[in-house]
Design an enzyme around this catalytic site. Structure first.
Site, mmCIF file in Angstrom:
data_model
loop_
_atom_site.group_PDB
_atom_site.id
_atom_site.type_symbol
_atom_site.label_atom_id
_atom_site.label_comp_id
_atom_site.label_asym_id
_atom_site.label_seq_id
_atom_site.Cartn_x
_atom_site.Cartn_y
_atom_site.Cartn_z
ATOM 1 N N TRP A 1 0.817 -1.217 0.000
ATOM 2 C CA TRP A 1 0.000 0.000 0.000
ATOM 3 C C TRP A 1 0.848 1.264 0.000
ATOM 4 O O TRP A 1 0.332 2.355 -0.184
ATOM 5 C CB TRP A 1 -0.948 0.010 1.214
ATOM 6 C CG TRP A 1 -1.975 -1.086 1.210
ATOM 7 C CD1 TRP A 1 -2.132 -2.072 0.253
ATOM 8 C CD2 TRP A 1 -2.983 -1.317 2.190
ATOM 9 N NE1 TRP A 1 -3.169 -2.889 0.601
ATOM 10 C CE2 TRP A 1 -3.714 -2.453 1.785
ATOM 11 C CE3 TRP A 1 -3.340 -0.676 3.391
ATOM 12 C CZ2 TRP A 1 -4.785 -2.962 2.532
ATOM 13 C CZ3 TRP A 1 -4.398 -1.179 4.133
ATOM 14 C CH2 TRP A 1 -5.119 -2.315 3.700
ATOM 15 N N LYS A 2 2.122 1.122 0.286
ATOM 16 C CA LYS A 2 3.026 2.287 0.368
ATOM 17 C C LYS A 2 2.457 3.314 1.360
ATOM 18 O O LYS A 2 1.811 2.931 2.327
ATOM 19 C CB LYS A 2 3.264 2.880 -1.021
ATOM 20 C CG LYS A 2 3.727 1.807 -2.022
ATOM 21 C CD LYS A 2 4.248 2.350 -3.304
ATOM 22 C CE LYS A 2 4.686 1.172 -4.183
ATOM 23 N NZ LYS A 2 5.328 1.591 -5.417
ATOM 24 N N HIS B 1 12.828 -2.323 -0.468
ATOM 25 C CA HIS B 1 12.069 -1.830 -1.627
ATOM 26 C C HIS B 1 12.882 -0.718 -2.306
ATOM 27 O O HIS B 1 13.567 0.045 -1.631
ATOM 28 C CB HIS B 1 10.706 -1.303 -1.167
ATOM 29 C CG HIS B 1 9.802 -0.977 -2.312
ATOM 30 N ND1 HIS B 1 9.901 0.205 -3.008
ATOM 31 C CD2 HIS B 1 8.816 -1.690 -2.903
ATOM 32 C CE1 HIS B 1 9.001 0.198 -3.987
ATOM 33 N NE2 HIS B 1 8.335 -0.938 -3.949
ATOM 34 N N GLU C 1 11.787 -6.506 -8.757
ATOM 35 C CA GLU C 1 11.043 -5.310 -9.153
ATOM 36 C C GLU C 1 11.953 -4.384 -9.941
ATOM 37 O O GLU C 1 12.694 -3.588 -9.349
ATOM 38 C CB GLU C 1 10.523 -4.575 -7.906
ATOM 39 C CG GLU C 1 9.590 -5.383 -7.055
ATOM 40 C CD GLU C 1 8.630 -4.499 -6.287
ATOM 41 O OE1 GLU C 1 7.417 -4.696 -6.430
ATOM 42 O OE2 GLU C 1 9.088 -3.589 -5.567
ATOM 43 N N GLY D 1 1.661 -2.778 -6.281
ATOM 44 C CA GLY D 1 1.546 -1.467 -5.645
ATOM 45 C C GLY D 1 0.194 -0.853 -5.943
ATOM 46 O O GLY D 1 -0.820 -1.178 -5.307
ATOM 47 N N GLY D 2 0.146 -0.002 -6.945
ATOM 48 C CA GLY D 2 -1.064 0.757 -7.294
ATOM 49 C C GLY D 2 -2.338 -0.069 -7.349
ATOM 50 O O GLY D 2 -3.355 0.315 -6.766
HETATM 51 P P1 PGA Z 1 3.368 -0.668 -8.709
HETATM 52 O O1 PGA Z 1 4.351 -0.828 -7.448
HETATM 53 O O2 PGA Z 1 2.583 -1.927 -8.827
HETATM 54 O O3 PGA Z 1 2.542 0.532 -8.407
HETATM 55 O O4 PGA Z 1 4.259 -0.463 -9.924
HETATM 56 C C1 PGA Z 1 4.955 -2.058 -7.173
HETATM 57 C C2 PGA Z 1 5.842 -1.913 -5.949
HETATM 58 O O5 PGA Z 1 6.474 -0.874 -5.798
HETATM 59 O O6 PGA Z 1 5.930 -2.832 -5.104
#
Ligand code: PGA
Length: 256
Positions: free
Chosen positions: A14-15, A99, A171, A238-239
């Site tokens: 979720w950041k 990350h 990633e 992420g998003g």
């Molecule tokens: P994203 O992020 O799916 O928004 O590209 C992935 C992550 O940073 O783990």
């Protein structure tokens, strides 16, 4: 050995998003709209402030909770930091380590990643260790060199048992939050090379157990194709993990 079965994992990062109330609502929606995930491990990583509430909400469900980071010390004079003790105490069972946003904005290095991975195990958390090259590194043909160093230094000194539990997330930095996904072939090529490296480091048996997730603009549309590759054992999302219907679709593509 290449046909070893690894349970896929879908993890949502979720950041720095979602308040406690919004986090609770999101996981309730995911759970209500998809109660029987099939054979797939599902994890969500809320901000620290929402871990306890989200973990309580998910108690008894198939979804586990991760922290997004920890400090390597257990406690002490480290103003503003949170250790594995507190993440575990709040209800996390996993923790994302290294990350690329932490490496880029908060000065994390392979050395600090290594300390954090060891701390995670020390406090009963399973680390999800992120590796990945930048655009410039890919352009310069350095993908394998960069990832080899990240894996060798980030995972130095772990026991066979710890290797057997940890999760790696590949990633590519250029694919995170950009809408530019690696193609399945591009990702599989790196995943296979990580697996080969692990075989050299710790032997076939343990290396074949380790799940290697792909992360970087994974969404409801591209997940199924990415997950169809032999060494892509899941996704760090992420998003799209903030959108319940999309996240559920991604879970379904992993369990299909
Ligand atoms: P994203 O992020 O799916 O928004 O590209 C992935 C992550 O940073 O783990």
């Amino acid at each position: 050995m290449s046909n070893v079965r690894r349970t896929p994992m879908i993890a949502g990062n979720w950041k720095m998003n979602l308040t406690i109330a919004a986090g609770i609502e999101l996981v309730k929606t995911i759970h209500y709209s998809h109660r029987h995930p099939g054979e797939v491990d599902v994890v969500v990583a809320p901000p620290f402030t929402a871990i306890r509430a989200v973990a309580d909400t998910l108690n008894g469900s198939y979804i586990s909770v991760a922290a997004q980071n920890i400090h390597w010390e257990a406690s002490g004079a480290f103003t503003g930091e949170i250790s594995g003790v507190f993440a575990k105490d709040a209800g996390a069972d996993y923790v994302i380590i290294g990350h690329s946003e932490r490496r880029q904005y908060f000065g994390e290095t392979n050395e600090t990643v290594n300390k954090k991975v060891k701390a995670a195990f020390g406090h009963g958390l399973v680390p999800i260790v992120c590796v990945g090259e930048t655009d410039a590194e890919r352009e310069a043909g350095r993908v394998h060199a960069v990832i080899k160093t990240q894996v060798e230094e980030g995972l130095a000194g772990l026991t066979q048992e710890q290797f057997g539990k940890l999760i790696i997330a590949y990633e590519p930095v250029w694919a995170i939050g950009t809408g530019k996904t690696a193609t399945g072939e591009q990702a599989e090529e790196v995943h296979a090379s990580i697996r080969e490296l692990l075989v050299k480091l710790i032997g076939q048996e343990v290396a074949q157990k380790i799940r290697i997730l792909y992360g970087g603009s994974v969404n409801a549309k591209n997940a199924k194709e990415l997950l169809s590759f032999t060494n892509i054992d899941g996704a760090l999302v992420g998003g799209a993990s903030l959108k319940p219907q999309d996240f559920v679709e991604i879970i379904k593509s992993a369990s299909a």
